[in-house]
Design an enzyme around this catalytic site. Sequence first.
Site, mmCIF file in Angstrom:
data_model
loop_
_atom_site.group_PDB
_atom_site.id
_atom_site.type_symbol
_atom_site.label_atom_id
_atom_site.label_comp_id
_atom_site.label_asym_id
_atom_site.label_seq_id
_atom_site.Cartn_x
_atom_site.Cartn_y
_atom_site.Cartn_z
ATOM 1 N N TYR B 18 0.245 1.790 -4.317
ATOM 2 C CA TYR B 18 0.157 0.567 -5.128
ATOM 3 C C TYR B 18 0.367 0.861 -6.613
ATOM 4 O O TYR B 18 -0.057 1.900 -7.122
ATOM 5 C CB TYR B 18 -1.204 -0.112 -4.906
ATOM 6 N N ASP B 19 1.035 -0.094 -7.283
ATOM 7 C CA ASP B 19 1.242 -0.002 -8.733
ATOM 8 C C ASP B 19 0.136 -0.716 -9.494
ATOM 9 O O ASP B 19 -0.132 -0.414 -10.648
ATOM 10 C CB ASP B 19 2.558 -0.686 -9.127
ATOM 11 N N THR B 20 -0.414 -1.752 -8.853
ATOM 12 C CA THR B 20 -1.339 -2.641 -9.550
ATOM 13 C C THR B 20 -2.627 -2.794 -8.764
ATOM 14 O O THR B 20 -2.591 -3.041 -7.549
ATOM 15 C CB THR B 20 -0.707 -4.034 -9.740
#
Lengths: 297, 297
Positions: B18-20
Site C-alpha cells: 500500500y502507498d496510502t
Amino acid sequence: MTVKINTAEQAASLIDKYDTFLFDCDGVIWVGNELLPSVKETIELLQSKNKKLIFVSNNSTKSRIEYIEKLLKLNINNIKLEQIINSAYSTAIYINEVLKLNKDKKIWVLGQNGITSELQNFGYETLTLDDIKDKELTMENINNLIDLNVGCVVVGLDFQLTYLKLCITLQYLLNKDIPFIATNIDSTFPFKNTKLPGAGSVVEIASFSSNRKPDAICGKPNPGMMDSILSHHKLNKDKTIMVGDRLNTDMKFGSVNDIDTLLVLTGIELESTVSNGHPDVTYYADKLGDLYALGSK
Amino acid sequence: MTVKINTAEQAASLIDKYDTFLFDCDGVIWVGNELLPSVKETIELLQSKNKKLIFVSNNSTKSRIEYIEKLLKLNINNIKLEQIINSAYSTAIYINEVLKLNKDKKIWVLGQNGITSELQNFGYETLTLDDIKDKELTMENINNLIDLNVGCVVVGLDFQLTYLKLCITLQYLLNKDIPFIATNIDSTFPFKNTKLPGAGSVVEIASFSSNRKPDAICGKPNPGMMDSILSHHKLNKDKTIMVGDRLNTDMKFGSVNDIDTLLVLTGIELESTVSNGHPDVTYYADKLGDLYALGSK
C-alpha cells in the site's frame, strides 16, 4: 365495503348505529375560521339524540379551552372541556389511567406548557429545564442535571428546544426502565404558508439518539390516543365512529383501532380515492353536514 | 479471506503493498491520552518509506490543528494539517471538489464553527443564525429569515441547536434543488461517562422534518468522506488501506468503498469476532505497532 352516505335513510341509519362520534376538527367542523355547511345542525341533531361527541386533535400546544372558545365563536354550543381531547390531554390520561404512573414520580417534559399543565391537572409533578434552579445549565454539568425521581419522559413539540434539553432527555431515555411517551408523531405542521418541524421531529431526535421507540404515542393515528379516549370515556368500540378528512391520520386512527370511520370530503381527500372502496374507510360523505341535510330535504 | 498479521514477512508485505494508510485515531494511535505501543516507530517506519499517512476522524467540532497538537504532544512529528481529515474538512472538500458548488452561493450551516471555518477556508460564504442581523428572530418572522442566495445546507453537531435553527433549516430543505450535506451520522458521542446526542441525531431531525435523506454524508463509513479523501489526495484505491478499531465505522468505511482494511484489536473489537473471517476485514493485528514490532524482533 366502503359506503357513500347519499340518502336520508342512510344518514339516519348511521346515526342510529353509533353512540359516540369522534371528530377531527379542521376540514370536518371548520376550515380556517369558517364553519362548514350544516355542521351546527348536525351537531345539534346528534346532541338531541344524546350521542356522545368528542373532538380529537393532535395539537399539544393549543389548550383545550381554546378549542371550546373557537367552537363557541362558530356558534357551536354546549361542548364541555372533557369532550375536547388533544394529544397533551391524551398523554396525561394515558400516563394516569393506562400507565398508572405513581404520583411520587416526576415527569420530565420536553415540550410546551400545554403538556405540563395537563399532567399537573392529574396531580403529577413535572420537570422541565425551566424548573432546574441553582445549577449550572451546561453540557459539562450534565451529570448533575439529572433528577433521580424522574419516572417518565414525555416528548412533544417544544418551540424552546435546545441542545441541552436534548442532552437531558437522552440521559433519562438511556435508562430503559423509564417509559418514553410521545404526544404525537406529525413530522411538520402548517404555519404561515409553509411548514415547521412538528412534534414527530422532536420525538424522532429523542428516539434516534437513545435508540428507543416511544412506548406509547398519544396522538392520531396511534393506539395510545385511542387507549386514552376509550379508558377515559368508557366507550364501546362497536358503537363508536371516527369522523375525519384525512386518510393517513383520521381514517387510519379508526381502522388500526378497529373502529368504524366516516371520511368527509371537505378536507384534502378526493372522492375518486375512496369511491372504489378503501380498507380504512367504512363510510364517506360529501360533508359532515349531510347527516342533517339529507334528512331535512 | 481475513488474514492475521503475525510475522515480520506479513508485516513487510502489507507495508509494501500500500502507498496510502488511512488511520482512525482513537483506539488505533492513542487511547485517551496514551500513545499505543510501537505506534511512534510504526509511523516513522511508514514515513521513511514515503507512505502517505492520513488521519481520519468524524469529529466536526474539534479543529484539525487540535489533532496536530495532540499528535505532537504524543511525540508523533512531521504530520501536516492536510493529513488530518475530520468530517468538517471532508464536508468542505466535498462541496468544493465533488459538488463543485459555485462560490457565489451561500451555505446555511446547522453546526459549529469547526464547519463554517473549513468552508470559509475554501472561499465559501457561510450563514448561521448568528449572522442574521437586524431581523426579528422568531417563528412568526420565518418567511423573512430565508436568504435566497443559499445554495447548500450543511448539517452537523450543533451545541447551540434551537427550534428556530431547525425551522430555518427546514425552509431550505423544502427546496429540493438545495443540496443537503451531512457531516456524519453518529447518533451519540461519549462524554463524561455518558453519551450525548451526536451529529447523526441533528441530521435525523432535519431529515425527518423535511422527508429528505442527505445527498451526501461526509463521515465514516459513508462514501461522501471517501469521495472527499480520494478527490483531494488523488489516491489509488488499490494502493490504499484503512486502519481502524471499529467494524461498524472504520472497517465498513473501507469495505463499502472497495478499500482494503486492517482491524487493530486495541479498541473495542475482539479477536473472536474476526478470527473466522469477516467480510469487511482484509487483515487484522493485535495492534498497529505490530507493523514495526514484528519486524524488529
